[in-house]
Design an enzyme around this catalytic site. Structure first.
Site, mmCIF file in Angstrom:
data_model
loop_
_atom_site.group_PDB
_atom_site.id
_atom_site.type_symbol
_atom_site.label_atom_id
_atom_site.label_comp_id
_atom_site.label_asym_id
_atom_site.label_seq_id
_atom_site.Cartn_x
_atom_site.Cartn_y
_atom_site.Cartn_z
ATOM 1 C CB SER A 197 -1.238 -0.064 1.369
ATOM 2 O OG SER A 197 -2.077 0.952 0.616
ATOM 3 C CG ASN A 198 -0.664 4.673 -1.334
ATOM 4 O OD1 ASN A 198 -1.321 5.309 -0.682
ATOM 5 N ND2 ASN A 198 -0.600 4.203 -1.835
ATOM 6 N NE ARG A 199 4.979 8.608 3.277
ATOM 7 C CZ ARG A 199 5.011 9.988 3.497
ATOM 8 N NH1 ARG A 199 4.023 9.981 4.686
ATOM 9 N NH2 ARG A 199 5.190 10.683 2.398
#
Ligand code: CTP
Length: 217
Positions: free
Chosen positions: A21-23
């Site tokens: 995923s990402n931030r």
């Protein structure tokens, strides 16, 4: 007017306990949804996993993977007036999903990934009537990359933000935006709370859409 807005990250599962995923926090997309609701518009908010409260009156459709986000967005795309693709979609996904938790082994480990669908490009590749707003998250050459994405992803307007900075952008309450129009014009929105920026951005989107409709008639 009917808005469809995507927000937050996508998650691509690796095994029953892990994912890529990402931030992204979803704050910018949720702020745009709230601004649209405040001004009386209908809002469908397609949201990746975030820890935010839904804007009052918005219909939230929670999704996890990029393919789920695509399927939901595709179902609404043809019937909206404004489509805002604010989500931070994973560009790659694991080539294989392991049904059991992957056990650690000695030594280095590498993961086979395959490209994930580009949701925005997939949607805009077919004829459509809605006004399309894309986003660009950049750490370098913001202007050049954003102009390329505006054209390649067939957007009517593209909103770029610098995600290398820690005081604005991803996961921050503040942002600073550079907006690119199809005409070649640009507009800078200086650092401000995302909630405020979203209100200004909404006016800019509606104004650009109006001009675009006037040109077509
Ligand atoms: N986007 C998308 N599907 C993807 C990746 C991005 O729909 N798989 C959309 C984003 O929601 C955004 C725009 O495309 O509206 C640009 O996303 P960005 O992450 O800035 O760029 P990428 O196309 O992923 O390219 P790169 O990672 O090389 O900058």
């Amino acid at each position: 007017m009917k808005f469809v807005i995507t927000a937050g990250p996508t998650r691509e599962p690796l095994d029953p306990v892990r994912y890529l995923s990402n931030r992204s926090s979803g704050k910018m997309g949720y702020a745009i949804a709230a601004a649209a609701r405040e001004t009386g518009h209908e809002v469908i908010l397609i949201s990746g996993p975030v820890a935010l409260t839904a804007p009052a009156g918005a219909e939230v459709v929670p999704v996890t993977t990029g393919e789920e986000m695509f399927a939901t967005a595709a179902a609404h795309f043809a019937r909206c007036d404004v489509f805002v693709m604010c989500a931070a979609v994973c560009d790659y996904k694991p080539a294989r999903y392991a049904a059991q938790k992957m056990k650690k082994e000695r030594g280095a480990f590498s993961l086979a990934l395959e490209p994930a669908r580009d949701i925005l490009s997939s949607l805009t590749s077919s004829p459509h009537d809605c006004f399309v707003v894309g986003f660009a998250a950049e750490t370098e050459e913001l202007r050049r990359n954003a102009q390329r994405k505006l054209a390649e992803k067939k957007c009517d307007l593209l909103v770029a933000n610098d995600v290398a900075r820690t005081d604005i952008g991803m996961d921050s309450d503040d942002n600073e935006l550079l907006i690119f129009f199809k005409s070649g014009a640009e507009k800078k929105l200086w650092r401000e709370k995302k909630t405020e920026l979203a209100r200004t951005l909404l006016k800019i989107i509606l104004d650009a859409r109006e001009k675009c409709l006037t040109k077509k008639t």
